[in-house]
Structure formats: C-alpha cells, structure tokens
Design a protein around this motif. Structure first.
Motif, short mmCIF file in Angstrom:
data_model
loop_
_atom_site.label_atom_id
_atom_site.label_comp_id
_atom_site.label_asym_id
_atom_site.label_seq_id
_atom_site.Cartn_x
_atom_site.Cartn_y
_atom_site.Cartn_z
N PRO A 21 0.04 -7.37 1.75
CA PRO A 21 -0.49 -5.84 1.16
C PRO A 21 -2.15 -6.16 0.66
O PRO A 21 -2.08 -6.94 0.17
CB PRO A 21 0.44 -5.10 -0.23
CG PRO A 21 1.05 -6.49 0.00
CD PRO A 21 1.00 -7.53 0.13
N SER A 26 0.25 -0.21 -2.44
CA SER A 26 1.18 0.31 -3.49
C SER A 26 1.03 -0.74 -4.31
O SER A 26 1.04 -1.88 -3.86
CB SER A 26 2.35 0.50 -2.38
OG SER A 26 3.64 0.57 -3.45
N TRP A 28 3.35 -1.28 -6.08
CA TRP A 28 4.63 -2.43 -6.36
C TRP A 28 4.91 -2.62 -5.16
O TRP A 28 5.53 -3.92 -5.79
CB TRP A 28 5.69 -0.76 -5.75
CG TRP A 28 6.01 0.14 -7.21
CD1 TRP A 28 5.38 1.46 -7.62
CD2 TRP A 28 6.03 -0.34 -8.61
NE1 TRP A 28 5.19 1.28 -8.67
CE2 TRP A 28 6.06 1.06 -9.26
CE3 TRP A 28 6.37 -1.61 -9.03
CZ2 TRP A 28 6.14 0.94 -11.20
CZ3 TRP A 28 6.92 -1.75 -10.77
CH2 TRP A 28 6.50 -0.63 -11.14
N GLN A 29 3.99 -2.60 -3.50
CA GLN A 29 4.26 -3.47 -2.87
C GLN A 29 3.45 -4.87 -3.08
O GLN A 29 4.18 -5.75 -3.04
CB GLN A 29 4.13 -3.10 -1.40
CG GLN A 29 4.66 -2.10 -0.99
CD GLN A 29 4.24 -1.44 -0.26
OE1 GLN A 29 2.85 -2.07 0.85
NE2 GLN A 29 4.81 -1.30 0.99
N TYR A 33 5.30 -8.94 -3.64
CA TYR A 33 4.92 -9.73 -3.15
C TYR A 33 3.88 -10.82 -3.58
O TYR A 33 4.48 -11.98 -3.73
CB TYR A 33 3.01 -9.03 -1.97
CG TYR A 33 3.10 -10.26 -1.12
CD1 TYR A 33 3.91 -10.88 0.22
CD2 TYR A 33 1.77 -11.19 -1.85
CE1 TYR A 33 2.71 -11.59 1.14
CE2 TYR A 33 1.26 -11.35 -0.80
CZ TYR A 33 1.90 -12.24 0.32
OH TYR A 33 0.93 -13.51 1.16
#
Length: 468
Positions: A21, A26, A28-29, A33
């Motif tokens: 990402p 984000s 949280w992403q 990851y």
C-alpha cells in the motif's frame, strides 16, 4: 547469486510481487502488510547477529568481547526474553480486571525504561560527536562539509560512540551522531512497525531534521552528508519528506544520503521540474534519462544492504523491487548495493566488510580479493533503452564521470585496456559542487571486469578523499 559477485540495482525494478500500500494510505493496511512481510522473512531474523566473529575493528565492533560490550549484550538478552514473554502473556491475562491489567503493563514498561536508561544515558543534547585525538587533528580539514549519523535499533550510547568513531576513522571527518534511543530489540521492532505505518516521528527524528536543516542553511557549507542505519532509514525517510516541504531546491542539492541495512518502505527524491517529470506527454519511467542534468531534488542517494540481513529484506531489498505503476504509488529512490552475506550490525557486518581498516585501525585499506569493493558487479532491472538486464557479465552498471577517466575495462578475449570518453558536459562554476550525472556504459562485445568500488561514490570519501 554466487558469493563472488556484488549486485547493484540502479533504480527501482518491477517484480511480480504483491504491491505494498502507498505509505500515505490507510495505516491499518500498512500495518497488516508489514506484519505479513515480517513473518515472511522471520527465518532471517537470527541472521541479524551472525557471524559473531571476527572483529576486524577490535573494540569498535559491536560483538567484540570487551567488558562494555558484554554488559550491553547481556542487558539486551535479558530485555529480549522479558519483552517476548510480556507480549506472549498479554492475551493470557485479558481476563484480569482492567485496573490490574493496566498496572501490569505500566509496571513492565517502567522496569523496561529503567533498564534501557542504563544503555541510553549520557547523550549530549547537540548529538554525540566522534572522538578527537592527536591523530584526527592532523586530518585534512573539510570545513565546508557536515556529516550526520542516525543510528538503528538496539543502539545505546556505547555503540553509538563506536559507530561515529568507526565512520570517522573511515572517512576522516568529524561525525555527529543523533541518538535513536533503544527500548530493547523486541520493542524496537514494534516501534519500527508503528513508525512505518503511522509515520510516527519520535524526538530523535525531529532533532536530526533540525540538525540537517541547520547545516543546509549554514553559510559556507557545500556538502551535507546524512548516514542512516537500520531504523534510522525509516526516520531518515521522514526527514527527507520534511526537507522536501521546507528547504529550497538549490540548498537540497548540497545533501547526500548513504544508508546501511535500512528498514524504510519509501525514499523520496522527486524531479525538480515538469520537463524532467514528463516524457512525450506522459509520466516518465523512474530513473529514465532526460538528457537534463541534476534533475533530482537530492544530488545523490546510495543504499548498502546485506542480502541475508532481515532488516534489509524487510526494508530496502523488498521495496526497491516495487516500481510504481502510477504517480501516486511509493517511490524508493537511490542506487542499491547488495553484499552477498548476512549480519546487521553497522560496524561489524557492514563497515568491516565494505570499508575494512588497515592493522592500525586508522585508515581504510585498499580492497583485496574477496572484499566487497573488489567484487565484480551485476546489474538488475532494465537498461535506459528498455532492454532487460540479465544476470550475466554482459551487462554492467553505469560508471560515474570522474571515475571513468581512469577506468580500466577488460574483455574476456583480450587484456587490452580501453578508456571511456567523458560523455558528460563540463559543469559550470555554480554547478561544480553537484555530483556529475551517471553515464551509462553501452553493452560491450565481451564482459566488463567492473568492480564495486568503480561505481560507489561513498568509497571515494574514504581516508578524507572527496569526489570531484
């Protein structure tokens, strides 16, 4: 890859891997990851500390059996066991009342802080300076340069002093170390995950940013060198982003960045103008030649990585192979030099291998057979013409302008030497401080015998040298 070759990635390359990402996306992403990437490389985690020996730089090496090093390694070992046990215990204690659960967490963190204070105390507010003695006072002076170092994980005052002293002896310059305080190896790794995901700027990030910015604005300073190691690469990436927002482009051209084993997920260095950013009305491929000189905001960036170092695989070696397909995607700028070995300690596993000292521990010796700087170089990616660069000796990395004047190129069929003409225009007096643009060497009929030292700008700084 055979251990007799080094690898150089001159620009981001695209591989068939899961794309990360964007770092501004984000949190949280990003965190999910990063956790997946962490466990994908977890088997390399122990290799951060190996090999345990030898210790070419003596007491300056992190794992040399001096009393101070043994004391610090013992504290880190205790912290590792305690912190790992603490994290494992958290899910098992959720049934406790909130007050008891909070008291448990507070108590562990308080004890951890007290132990780490033994490692971190004694750092001056203006940074830790390299040791001066009669020998260093006789070095050639470079009053128009400022060298700044930001350390990585698990580094207390003792190892920070060893790092800046080792760097100082290598390059014969005074070094100022900004201290990224350690909280123990487990908590340091957790902090790395948080910093990468949330762009969390700890106090040392702000201190180093101020120091670099002040040096760039200082009258008479023509070169600011920022050296980053490990977690310092995450923080250095944030510092670069801030500098790009605040500092005029002409001052940023004074800045050079060199990193070792960094855990960063991006490293920005945008084009300086629209002409350089576009090609035939479309977005340029990252790193393509524009026939315009100095088209990047920062004049020079080099990354050095050990191929089996967990931190490098978790950072630079992963993200350099994710070339963006869209202008909003992550960039990881800078040439990457890959050493086919393990280890993460700056002195023992990076500098001792790449910049070995002579028996006096005062000068960088000339490279010998088997040294990193004596290895033949492979290039990965694509040529400026879009041709694939394969893992064979028919494709070699570009050589810098002033190196090629004395460059010796050997073919497989002959031992005749061939000079390389100076293809770059002469710099104007106002541009003389800026490093000359790389010149791509065309594919030869027979393999080059080009060595790592021929394409490393940092190598030319050793023993007080200075790139021309």
């Amino acid at each position: 890859m055979s251990s007799q070759f080094a690898q150089v990635i001159p620009r981001q390359v695209r591989e068939d891997v899961e794309q990360a990402p964007q770092y501004t996306g984000s949190p949280w992403q990003l965190l999910v990851y990063d956790i997946k990437l962490f466990f994908r490389n977890i088997l390399y985690l122990p290799l951060m500390f190996f090999p345990l020996a030898p210790w070419p730089s003596g007491p300056l090496d992190e794992q040399y059996p001096s009393l101070t090093n043994i004391f610090e390694i013992s504290l880190h070992s205790i912290l590792f066991v305690a912190q790992l046990g603490f994290l494992i215990s958290l899910p098992l204690l959720v049934y406790l009342p909130v007050s008891m659960f909070g008291a448990y967490i507070s108590g562990v963190l308080l004890v951890n802080f007290a132990v780490c204070r033994l490692l971190n105390r004694g750092i001056p507010e203006d940074g830790l300076k390299s040791t001066e003695d009669e020998f260093s006072q006789g070095w050639k002076r470079h009053d128009d340069e400022r060298w700044i170092f930001l350390n990585g994980i698990c580094v207390g005052k003792n190892w920070l002093q060893s790092n800046v002293d080792r760097l100082s002896r290598t390059f014969h310059r005074p070094i100022v170390g900004v201290h990224n305080k350690t909280s123990g190896v487990v908590f340091d790794i957790v902090q790395c995950l948080i910093q990468r995901s949330l762009l969390f700027a700890t106090p040392d990030v702000r201190e180093c940013y101020t120091l670099v910015k002040k040096a760039l604005y200082e009258p008479g300073v023509k070169r600011v060198v920022l050296i980053l190691h490990s977690q310092g690469g995450i923080e250095g990436g944030m510092i670069v982003d801030w500098l790009l927002n605040e500092v005029p482009q002409d001052l940023l051209q004074y800045l050079e960045i060199y990193t070792f084993g960094i855990i960063a997920n991006h490293f920005s260095n945008p084009y300086r103008d629209v002409f350089s950013h576009t090609k035939q009305g479309g977005l340029m491929e990252n790193g393509d030649s524009t026939r315009r000189r100095h088209n990047r905001a920062i004049s020079h960036i080099e990354h050095y990585a050990n191929s089996n170092d967990f931190a490098s695989r978790f950072g630079v070696l992963h993200f350099i192979k994710q070339a963006p397909t869209h202008p909003l995607k992550n960039r990881f700028m800078g040439k990457v030099f890959i050493n086919p070995r393990s280890g993460h300690q700056l002195n023992q596993h990076y500098l001792d291998s790449m910049f070995p000292l002579d028996p006096t521990n005062r000068f960088t010796r000339e490279p010998q057979t088997g040294d990193f700087m004596d290895l033949k170089v492979f290039i990965e990616g694509q040529s400026p013409r879009g041709e694939p660069l394969q893992h064979d000796e028919n494709y070699m990395v570009s050589a810098r302008s002033q190196v090629k004047k004395g460059l010796r190129i050997f073919t497989a069929d002959t031992v005749n030497e061939a000079g390389v003409s100076n293809l770059s225009p002469v710099l104007s007096p106002t541009e003389s401080r800026v490093w000359k643009e790389d010149v791509e060497i065309s594919r030869p009929r027979a393999p080059f015998q080009l060595r790592t030292r021929d394409v490393s700008r940092l190598w030319q700084y050793r023993n007080g040298g200075r790139p021309m």
